[in-house]
Write an enzyme that holds these catalytic residues in place. Sequence first.
Site, PDB file in Angstrom:
ATOM      1  N   ASN A   9       0.743  -1.171   0.188  1.00 31.64           N
ATOM      2  CA  ASN A   9      -0.070  -0.013  -0.047  1.00 31.64           C
ATOM      3  C   ASN A   9       0.784   1.129  -0.190  1.00 31.64           C
ATOM      4  O   ASN A   9       1.477   1.715   1.089  1.00 31.64           O
ATOM      5  CB  ASN A   9      -0.900   0.106   1.099  1.00 31.64           C
ATOM      6  CG  ASN A   9      -1.701   1.081   1.350  1.00 31.64           C
ATOM      7  OD1 ASN A   9      -1.808   1.992   0.553  1.00 31.64           O
ATOM      8  ND2 ASN A   9      -2.219   1.382   2.627  1.00 31.64           N
ATOM      9  N   TRP A  10       0.828   1.918  -1.191  1.00 32.47           N
ATOM     10  CA  TRP A  10       1.957   2.992  -1.282  1.00 32.47           C
ATOM     11  C   TRP A  10       1.275   4.325  -0.744  1.00 32.47           C
ATOM     12  O   TRP A  10       2.125   5.193  -0.400  1.00 32.47           O
ATOM     13  CB  TRP A  10       2.126   3.231  -2.714  1.00 32.47           C
ATOM     14  CG  TRP A  10       2.826   2.304  -3.405  1.00 32.47           C
ATOM     15  CD1 TRP A  10       3.271   1.082  -2.884  1.00 32.47           C
ATOM     16  CD2 TRP A  10       3.188   2.479  -4.777  1.00 32.47           C
ATOM     17  NE1 TRP A  10       3.814   0.168  -4.017  1.00 32.47           N
ATOM     18  CE2 TRP A  10       4.028   1.160  -5.039  1.00 32.47           C
ATOM     19  CE3 TRP A  10       3.270   3.296  -5.974  1.00 32.47           C
ATOM     20  CZ2 TRP A  10       4.450   0.815  -6.595  1.00 32.47           C
ATOM     21  CZ3 TRP A  10       3.786   2.852  -7.197  1.00 32.47           C
ATOM     22  CH2 TRP A  10       4.593   1.668  -7.420  1.00 32.47           C
ATOM     23  N   LYS A  11      -0.079   4.274  -0.282  1.00 37.81           N
ATOM     24  CA  LYS A  11      -0.403   5.356   0.086  1.00 37.81           C
ATOM     25  C   LYS A  11      -0.340   6.611  -0.756  1.00 37.81           C
ATOM     26  O   LYS A  11      -0.431   6.423  -1.942  1.00 37.81           O
ATOM     27  CB  LYS A  11       0.007   5.704   1.619  1.00 37.81           C
ATOM     28  CG  LYS A  11      -0.231   4.666   2.612  1.00 37.81           C
ATOM     29  CD  LYS A  11       0.149   4.712   3.862  1.00 37.81           C
ATOM     30  CE  LYS A  11       0.125   3.598   4.699  1.00 37.81           C
ATOM     31  NZ  LYS A  11       0.017   3.699   6.175  1.00 37.81           N
ATOM     32  N   HIS A  93      -9.410   0.360   5.102  1.00 33.73           N
ATOM     33  CA  HIS A  93      -8.050   0.737   5.678  1.00 33.73           C
ATOM     34  C   HIS A  93      -8.250   1.744   6.831  1.00 33.73           C
ATOM     35  O   HIS A  93      -8.987   2.589   7.014  1.00 33.73           O
ATOM     36  CB  HIS A  93      -7.050   1.460   4.818  1.00 33.73           C
ATOM     37  CG  HIS A  93      -5.805   1.480   5.228  1.00 33.73           C
ATOM     38  ND1 HIS A  93      -5.267   2.428   6.051  1.00 33.73           N
ATOM     39  CD2 HIS A  93      -4.548   0.674   4.843  1.00 33.73           C
ATOM     40  CE1 HIS A  93      -3.971   2.491   6.541  1.00 33.73           C
ATOM     41  NE2 HIS A  93      -3.506   1.159   5.691  1.00 33.73           N
ATOM     42  N   GLU A  95      -6.773   4.248   7.903  1.00 34.71           N
ATOM     43  CA  GLU A  95      -6.609   5.741   7.452  1.00 34.71           C
ATOM     44  C   GLU A  95      -8.117   6.107   6.648  1.00 34.71           C
ATOM     45  O   GLU A  95      -8.374   7.356   7.053  1.00 34.71           O
ATOM     46  CB  GLU A  95      -5.499   6.264   6.664  1.00 34.71           C
ATOM     47  CG  GLU A  95      -4.332   5.869   7.446  1.00 34.71           C
ATOM     48  CD  GLU A  95      -3.112   5.370   6.754  1.00 34.71           C
ATOM     49  OE1 GLU A  95      -3.021   5.580   5.568  1.00 34.71           O
ATOM     50  OE2 GLU A  95      -2.153   5.033   7.531  1.00 34.71           O
ATOM     51  N   GLU A 165      -5.087  -5.272  10.582  1.00 33.17           N
ATOM     52  CA  GLU A 165      -3.959  -4.332  10.878  1.00 33.17           C
ATOM     53  C   GLU A 165      -4.089  -3.525  11.932  1.00 33.17           C
ATOM     54  O   GLU A 165      -4.875  -2.640  12.053  1.00 33.17           O
ATOM     55  CB  GLU A 165      -3.923  -3.328   9.598  1.00 33.17           C
ATOM     56  CG  GLU A 165      -3.668  -3.918   8.235  1.00 33.17           C
ATOM     57  CD  GLU A 165      -3.092  -2.991   7.276  1.00 33.17           C
ATOM     58  OE1 GLU A 165      -2.361  -3.015   6.679  1.00 33.17           O
ATOM     59  OE2 GLU A 165      -3.955  -2.091   7.043  1.00 33.17           O
ATOM     60  N   GLY A 171       2.609   2.230  10.593  1.00 26.99           N
ATOM     61  CA  GLY A 171       3.329   3.314  10.281  1.00 26.99           C
ATOM     62  C   GLY A 171       4.038   3.843  11.494  1.00 26.99           C
ATOM     63  O   GLY A 171       4.606   4.814  11.706  1.00 26.99           O
ATOM     64  N   SER A 211       3.610  -2.228  10.390  1.00 24.47           N
ATOM     65  CA  SER A 211       5.089  -2.090  10.450  1.00 24.47           C
ATOM     66  C   SER A 211       5.903  -3.387   9.977  1.00 24.47           C
ATOM     67  O   SER A 211       6.665  -4.028  10.590  1.00 24.47           O
ATOM     68  CB  SER A 211       5.502  -1.603  11.867  1.00 24.47           C
ATOM     69  OG  SER A 211       5.034  -0.290  11.882  1.00 24.47           O
ATOM     70  N   GLY A 233       5.162   1.229   4.517  1.00 27.95           N
ATOM     71  CA  GLY A 233       6.411   1.989   4.193  1.00 27.95           C
ATOM     72  C   GLY A 233       7.630   0.990   3.559  1.00 27.95           C
ATOM     73  O   GLY A 233       8.137   1.299   2.681  1.00 27.95           O
TER      74      GLY A 233
HETATM   75  C1  PEP Z   1      -0.606  -0.246   5.788  1.00 29.12           C
HETATM   76  O1  PEP Z   1      -0.792   1.212   5.510  1.00 29.12           O
HETATM   77  O2  PEP Z   1      -1.427  -0.621   5.358  1.00 29.12           O
HETATM   78  C2  PEP Z   1       0.552  -0.661   6.621  1.00 29.12           C
HETATM   79  C3  PEP Z   1       0.819  -1.613   6.981  1.00 29.12           C
HETATM   80  O3  PEP Z   1       1.357   0.601   6.828  1.00 29.12           O
HETATM   81  P1  PEP Z   1       3.128   0.292   7.549  1.00 29.12           P
HETATM   82  O4  PEP Z   1       3.684  -1.000   7.062  1.00 29.12           O
HETATM   83  O5  PEP Z   1       3.784   1.330   7.168  1.00 29.12           O
HETATM   84  O6  PEP Z   1       2.678   0.176   8.981  1.00 29.12           O
END
Ligand code: PEP
Length: 248
Positions: A9-11, A93, A95, A165, A171, A211, A233
């Site tokens: 997921n590049w966001k 998600h 966010e 998640e 993040g 993460s 990330g």
């Molecule tokens: C995500 O946004 O789905 C995610 C898991 O981000 P990160 O790996 O950066 O925690």
Amino acid sequence: MAQKIVAGNWKMNLSAGEGKTLVSEIVAGDRSSDVAVMVFPPSLYVQKLSEVAKNEISVGVQNFNPNESGAFTGELAISQVKSVGSSIGLIGHSERRSLFGESDAFLKLKVDAAIAQGFQFIFCCGEPLEIREAGTEFNYVKNQLEASLFHLSAEQMKNGIIAYEPVWAIGTGKTATSSQAEEMHAEIRSWLTEKYGEDTAQSVSILYGGSCNNKNAKELFACPNVDGGLIGGASLKAESFLEIINAF
Ligand code: PEP
């Protein structure tokens, strides 16, 4: 047996050129053929990146609207996404839930629109820190799934993808331990079994996100109920993403 999946997921990161380089490097990289690889770039790049991906990896959208067309400024319909070569999107998600106010009821509409239009999705769930600290994370996640996903039939749920998640791990650099991840994934599998039976439960991929990176993926993916990862990330660099893909 559930499909092993590693999804990035590049966001709201990377330029068009950087995205093209990243997808080319992933496509050209040494990858286990047992793992389905997906990337979720900014929607603007999806058409171009679907061409670069040459059906070797899937290119999906981070967001879509459940309505078919009309006055929804800034939104994308599933038919529009499909018309540029993409057939999968993220739903739920954290966010989108917290920053854009997407409610359980709205996410259910997205699930139903995706099912009606033959569009695959990864359904995300996970508890915030205060819920984990209160020890009520299993109820919280079960409620999220019951509110937006578990109305589907077994046939519709088969080959579904769920991403667990924990919000406190997204993040933050704070990964769930493999036992915390496995415990929740095993619960999700048991709810699927209760509701849909063993066959369907075993065919749904349950991904871990939060993460996850090239250092901890091996341990997380070794858990019996972790079928892969949704990576933020660490999906932005080909080297680390390829290491995660090869961590099974
Ligand atoms: C995500 O946004 O789905 C995610 C898991 O981000 P990160 O790996 O950066 O925690």
